[in-house]
Scaffold this motif. Structure first.
Motif: not given
Length: 121
Positions: A17-38
């Motif tokens: 989708k061309g999204w950064s971890q921060a982009d996905l985190a924002k869409r999910l209401g999470k922190k970018a560090s959570s996305i990295s951990s996932y």
């Protein structure tokens, strides 16, 4: 052959989708560090987040886990009651050994509820 786990698939979909971890985190209401951990499989993805990811990318949970070439049973068309039963099933069998272990009776009761929700005799 290198085995890739679920996090790798999440990373692939995010990047497609061309999204950064921060982009996905924002869409999910999470922190970018959570996305990295996932994505590194350092942290288990909560079931409610799996459902959000599937809805966000318009794929089934099976497609999230196994990719596009899997035989799938879509949860999209399931009733809220059936989705809840599937969610409980995933949580029950994905529980880590360090947590409260489900008993055989609880597993049987859950399987009976699944059968009833799916209309099986």
């Amino acid at each position: 052959m290198t085995q890739h786990y679920f996090g790798h698939r999440i990373q692939q979909l995010r990047k497609s989708k061309g999204w950064s971890q921060a982009d996905l985190a924002k869409r999910l209401g999470k922190k970018a560090s959570s996305i990295s951990s996932y994505e590194t499989d350092a942290k288990a993805i909560p079931v409610d987040t799996l459902i959000l990811l599937a809805e966000l990318w318009d794929v089934t949970i099976d497609e999230l886990i196994y990719g596009e070439n899997v035989e799938i049973l879509s949860v999209k068309s399931l009733s809220p009651e059936k989705k809840q039963v599937v969610s409980e099933l995933i949580q029950n069998f994905a529980a880590k050994s360090g947590g409260k272990a489900s008993t055989k009776v609880e597993n049987l009761e859950l399987l009976l509820r699944i059968a009833q929700a799916m209309g099986l005799p």
